[in-house]
Design an enzyme around this catalytic site. Structure first.
Site, short mmCIF file in Angstrom:
data_model
loop_
_atom_site.label_atom_id
_atom_site.label_comp_id
_atom_site.label_asym_id
_atom_site.label_seq_id
_atom_site.Cartn_x
_atom_site.Cartn_y
_atom_site.Cartn_z
N ASN A 90 -24.87 55.24 59.76
CA ASN A 90 -24.87 54.15 58.78
C ASN A 90 -23.46 53.68 58.49
N ARG B 290 -12.40 65.68 68.51
CA ARG B 290 -13.26 66.61 67.75
C ARG B 290 -13.83 67.64 68.73
N LYS C 107 -28.81 70.48 59.77
CA LYS C 107 -29.79 69.42 59.52
C LYS C 107 -31.07 69.68 60.32
N TYR D 116 -22.94 71.05 61.53
CA TYR D 116 -23.65 70.04 60.70
C TYR D 116 -25.04 69.76 61.26
N SER D 117 -25.10 69.37 62.55
CA SER D 117 -26.41 68.98 63.08
C SER D 117 -27.35 70.17 63.17
N ALA D 118 -26.79 71.37 63.38
CA ALA D 118 -27.65 72.56 63.41
C ALA D 118 -28.27 72.80 62.03
N ALA E 207 -29.37 64.75 49.54
CA ALA E 207 -28.23 65.64 49.28
C ALA E 207 -27.94 66.52 50.48
N ARG F 168 -22.00 55.32 69.18
CA ARG F 168 -22.92 55.59 68.09
C ARG F 168 -23.86 54.39 67.93
N THR G 168 -31.20 63.20 60.48
CA THR G 168 -30.21 62.49 61.29
C THR G 168 -30.60 62.53 62.77
N ASP G 169 -30.12 61.54 63.53
CA ASP G 169 -30.36 61.55 64.98
C ASP G 169 -29.53 62.62 65.68
N GLU G 170 -28.52 63.19 64.96
CA GLU G 170 -27.65 64.19 65.60
C GLU G 170 -28.38 65.47 65.96
P1 NAD Z 1 -22.58 61.77 51.53
O1 NAD Z 1 -21.74 62.91 51.99
O2 NAD Z 1 -21.94 60.45 51.30
O3 NAD Z 1 -23.31 62.17 50.17
C1 NAD Z 1 -23.88 63.43 49.97
C2 NAD Z 1 -24.21 63.55 48.47
O4 NAD Z 1 -24.86 64.81 48.27
C3 NAD Z 1 -22.97 63.53 47.59
O5 NAD Z 1 -23.19 62.71 46.45
C4 NAD Z 1 -22.81 65.00 47.16
O6 NAD Z 1 -22.21 65.16 45.88
C5 NAD Z 1 -24.28 65.45 47.15
N1 NAD Z 1 -24.41 66.91 47.32
C6 NAD Z 1 -23.78 67.68 48.26
N2 NAD Z 1 -24.14 68.96 48.08
C7 NAD Z 1 -25.01 68.99 47.04
C8 NAD Z 1 -25.73 70.03 46.40
N3 NAD Z 1 -25.62 71.31 46.80
N4 NAD Z 1 -26.54 69.71 45.37
C9 NAD Z 1 -26.66 68.43 44.95
N5 NAD Z 1 -25.99 67.41 45.51
C10 NAD Z 1 -25.18 67.69 46.55
O7 NAD Z 1 -23.76 61.66 52.58
P2 NAD Z 1 -24.48 60.36 53.17
O8 NAD Z 1 -23.67 59.85 54.29
O9 NAD Z 1 -24.87 59.49 52.05
O10 NAD Z 1 -25.78 61.04 53.80
C11 NAD Z 1 -26.94 61.25 53.00
C12 NAD Z 1 -28.00 61.93 53.83
O11 NAD Z 1 -28.29 61.14 54.98
C13 NAD Z 1 -27.59 63.29 54.37
O12 NAD Z 1 -28.71 64.13 54.34
C14 NAD Z 1 -27.18 63.02 55.82
O13 NAD Z 1 -27.37 64.14 56.62
C15 NAD Z 1 -28.15 61.90 56.16
N6 NAD Z 1 -27.72 60.95 57.19
C16 NAD Z 1 -26.52 60.33 57.09
C17 NAD Z 1 -26.14 59.36 58.02
C18 NAD Z 1 -24.83 58.63 57.93
O14 NAD Z 1 -24.49 57.88 58.85
N7 NAD Z 1 -24.06 58.77 56.87
C19 NAD Z 1 -27.02 59.05 59.07
C20 NAD Z 1 -28.24 59.74 59.15
C21 NAD Z 1 -28.59 60.67 58.19
O1 DAU Z 2 -25.63 59.93 63.67
C1 DAU Z 2 -25.82 60.12 62.29
C2 DAU Z 2 -24.62 60.83 61.72
O2 DAU Z 2 -23.54 59.90 61.69
C3 DAU Z 2 -24.87 61.41 60.33
O3 DAU Z 2 -25.86 62.38 60.41
C4 DAU Z 2 -23.59 61.99 59.74
O4 DAU Z 2 -23.82 62.40 58.41
C5 DAU Z 2 -22.51 60.94 59.76
O5 DAU Z 2 -21.30 61.49 59.29
C6 DAU Z 2 -22.33 60.38 61.17
O6 DAU Z 2 -21.77 61.38 62.06
P1 DAU Z 2 -20.62 61.02 63.15
O7 DAU Z 2 -19.89 62.25 63.44
O8 DAU Z 2 -21.20 60.24 64.26
O9 DAU Z 2 -19.76 60.00 62.23
P2 DAU Z 2 -18.18 59.83 62.02
O10 DAU Z 2 -18.02 58.60 61.20
O11 DAU Z 2 -17.53 61.07 61.56
O12 DAU Z 2 -17.69 59.54 63.51
C7 DAU Z 2 -18.20 58.43 64.23
C8 DAU Z 2 -17.50 58.40 65.59
O13 DAU Z 2 -16.11 58.07 65.39
C9 DAU Z 2 -17.49 59.72 66.30
O14 DAU Z 2 -17.51 59.48 67.70
C10 DAU Z 2 -16.13 60.35 65.92
C11 DAU Z 2 -15.26 59.13 65.84
N1 DAU Z 2 -14.12 59.17 64.86
C12 DAU Z 2 -14.38 59.56 63.60
C13 DAU Z 2 -13.37 59.52 62.65
C14 DAU Z 2 -13.64 59.96 61.22
C15 DAU Z 2 -12.88 58.72 65.26
O15 DAU Z 2 -12.66 58.35 66.44
N2 DAU Z 2 -11.89 58.68 64.32
C16 DAU Z 2 -12.09 59.05 63.02
O16 DAU Z 2 -11.15 58.96 62.19
#
Ligand code: NAD
Ligand code: DAU
Length: 329
Positions: free
Chosen positions: A179, A273, A153, A149-151, A80, A213, A122-124
Site C-alpha cells: 500500500n 536487504r 504474518k 515479518y512474513s513468517a 495491528a 512490488r 499480506t501477499d508476502e
Molecule cells: P503500521 O506499522 O503503519 O501500523 C501498525 C499499527 O499497529 C500501529 O499503529 C501500531 O502502534 C499498532 N500496534 C503494533 N503493535 C501493537 C500491539 N501489540 N497492540 C496494539 N497495537 C499495536 O502498519 P500498516 O502498514 O498500517 O499495516 C497494517 C496491517 O496491514 C498489518 O497487519 C500489515 O501486516 C498489513 N499489511 C500492510 C501492507 C502495507 O503495504 N503497509 C500491505 C499488506 C498488509
Molecule cells: O507486500 C505487502 C508488504 O509491503 C506489507 O506486508 C508490509 O507491511 C509492507 O511494509 C510492505 O513490505 P515491503 O518490504 O515490500 O515494503 P518496503 O516499503 O519496506 O519496501 C518496498 C521495496 O522498496 C522493497 O523492494 C525494498 C525497497 N526499499 C525499501 C526502502 C524502505 C528500498 O529500495 N529503499 C528503501 O529505503
C-alpha cells in the site's frame, strides 16, 4: 454496527477508520492501539470529538483488555502488527509476540463472544516470484514466507484459518500487496523516498533497485476490506492487489523524482536487504469475480496525490523523520 479496529493509529488502520466513518457515519469504532513507534494519533485528530469514535491505548497481547473490548462489538478488523520487514531482520521476537501471539489472543476473545473477525494479511506470505515472468500469487499459492515479518504474518493467517475450521469462528482474510498513500510512516519505500527528498537527502535504493512490488493505493485496500466484511464468504481468503504491471523500485523512484522536479543524481544505491524478495504480483480475480472489487485508481495520479499530501503535511511527518532514520544506513 460496532467495530473493534486494532492498530487503527497506523498507516492503513487510520485510513480505514476515516474511510469507514465517512461511509457509515452511524457505525461506532473502538480503536485499540499500543502506539508503538508506528502509531500516530495525529492521523486521527479530526475524529477527536466524534462520538462514534473511541481510542483505547493497549496491547493486543493483553487478554483482559482484549476480552473487555471484544465483548461489546459486532466485528473485529485486525490491522495491528509489526509491519516493517527491515525491523524484523533486526529484532524478530517482537514480530512473533505481536503478530502471532497477539492474533491468537484476539481470536480467543472472538471465540468466547462469537464475534465476526476480519484479518488483514499480506501477499508476502507467499514468498517471492521471479522477474520477467507472468506468475502471480493467488488464493491457492502455497505459503513460503522468507522474512521474520512474513513468517509471523503467515503464522497469524494459519491461526485465523484454524479458528474457522476448529471452532467455526466467522472469519475472513484479505492478503494485500504494498500500500501507499497518506499517513504512511516515513520508514517505508515511497514515504521514505518522498520525505528524504523533501529534507535534502537522497533516495536510498536497496541493491540493484530491480525489485518489483504490486503497488495499491490505500483507499482501494479499505474498499476491498469493506466489500469482504459485508459480502465475503465466511472462512474464505481474498487476495487484493494493484494495477501496476511490474514497475520496479527504480522506476517508482524516477516517477517521484519527476513529481518533485528532481533528477536521478538524487538516487543513492545502498546495501541490499538480506533475503530481499525479488518480485510480488497479485492475481485479484477472485475478489473481482465474487464481489466486484477492482483497483479503480490510476497509479500515477495516486502517486502524485501522495507526493502532494506529504508536501502539504510536513507537520505530520517531520517529527517522525529523525526517529525512523536511526535504524537505516
Ligand atoms: P503500521 O506499522 O503503519 O501500523 C501498525 C499499527 O499497529 C500501529 O499503529 C501500531 O502502534 C499498532 N500496534 C503494533 N503493535 C501493537 C500491539 N501489540 N497492540 C496494539 N497495537 C499495536 O502498519 P500498516 O502498514 O498500517 O499495516 C497494517 C496491517 O496491514 C498489518 O497487519 C500489515 O501486516 C498489513 N499489511 C500492510 C501492507 C502495507 O503495504 N503497509 C500491505 C499488506 C498488509
Ligand atoms: O507486500 C505487502 C508488504 O509491503 C506489507 O506486508 C508490509 O507491511 C509492507 O511494509 C510492505 O513490505 P515491503 O518490504 O515490500 O515494503 P518496503 O516499503 O519496506 O519496501 C518496498 C521495496 O522498496 C522493497 O523492494 C525494498 C525497497 N526499499 C525499501 C526502502 C524502505 C528500498 O529500495 N529503499 C528503501 O529505503
Amino acid at each position: 454496527m460496532k467495530l473493534l479496529v486494532t492498530g487503527g493509529a497506523g498507516f492503513i488502520g487510520s485510513n480505514f477508520i476515516h474511510y469507514w466513518l465517512a461511509k457509515y457515519p452511524d457505525d461506532t469504532i473502538v480503536n485499540l492501539d499500543l502506539l508503538t513507534y508506528a502509531g500516530h494519533l495525529e492521523s486521527l485528530s479530526d475524529l477527536k470529538n466524534n462520538p462514534h469514535y473511541t481510542f483505547v491505548k493497549g496491547n493486543i497481547t493483553d487478554p483482559q483488555i482484549v476480552d473487555r473490548l471484544v465483548s461489546s462489538v459486532d466485528l473485529i478488523v485486525h490491522f495491528a502488527a509489526e509491519s516493517h520487514v527491515d525491523r524484523s531482520i533486526l529484532d524478530p521476537l517482537i514480530f512473533i509476540k505481536t503478530n502471532v501471539l497477539g492474533t491468537q489472543i484476539l481470536l480467543e476473545a472472538a471465540r468466547k463472544h462469537g464475534t465476526r473477525f476480519h484479518h488483514i494479511g499480506t501477499d508476502e506470505v507467499f514468498g517471492a516470484l521471479p522477474l520477467n515472468s507472468d506468475l502471480k500469487f493467488n488464493e491457492n499459492t502455497p505459503y513460503d514466507p522468507q522474512s521474520p515479518y512474513s513468517a509471523s504474518k503467515a503464522g497469524s493467517d494459519h491461526l485465523v484459518r484454524a479458528y474457522f475450521h476448529t471452532f467455526g469462528l466467522p472469519v475472513t482474510i484479505t492478503n494485500c500487496s504494498n500500500n501507499f498513500g497518506p499517513f504512511q510512516d516515513p520508514e517505508k519505500f515511497i514515504s521514505r523516498m518522498i520525505t528524504n527528498l523533501l529534507t535534502n537527502q537522497k533516495v536510498k535504493v536497496y541493491g540493484d533497485g530491480l525489485y518489483v512490488r504490486d503497488w495499491l493505493f490505500v483507499e482501494d485496500h479499505c474498499r476491498a476490506i469493506d466489500d469482504v466484511v459485508h459480502r465475503g464468504q465466511i472462512g474464505e481468503t481474498y487476495l487484493v492487489g494493484g494495477l501496476t504491471e511490474d514497475i520496479n523500485n527504480l522506476q517508482i523512484a524516477q516517477k517521484v523524482l519527476k513529481h518533485l522536479g528532481k533528477d536521478e543524481s538524487e538516487i543513492e544505491y545502498v546495501t541490499d536487504r538480506p533475503g530481499h524478495d525479488r518480485r510480488y504480483a497479485v492475481d485479484w480475480t477472485k475478489i473481482n469475480r465474487e464481489l466486484g472489487w477492482e483497483p479503480t485508481k490510476d497509479f500515477d495520479a495516486c502517486l502524485k496525490a501522495t507526493v502532494d499530501w506529504y508536501l502539504s503535511h510536513e507537520d505530520w511527518w517531520k517529527p517522525l523523520k529523525s526517529q525512523s532514520e536511526a535504524i537505516y544506513k
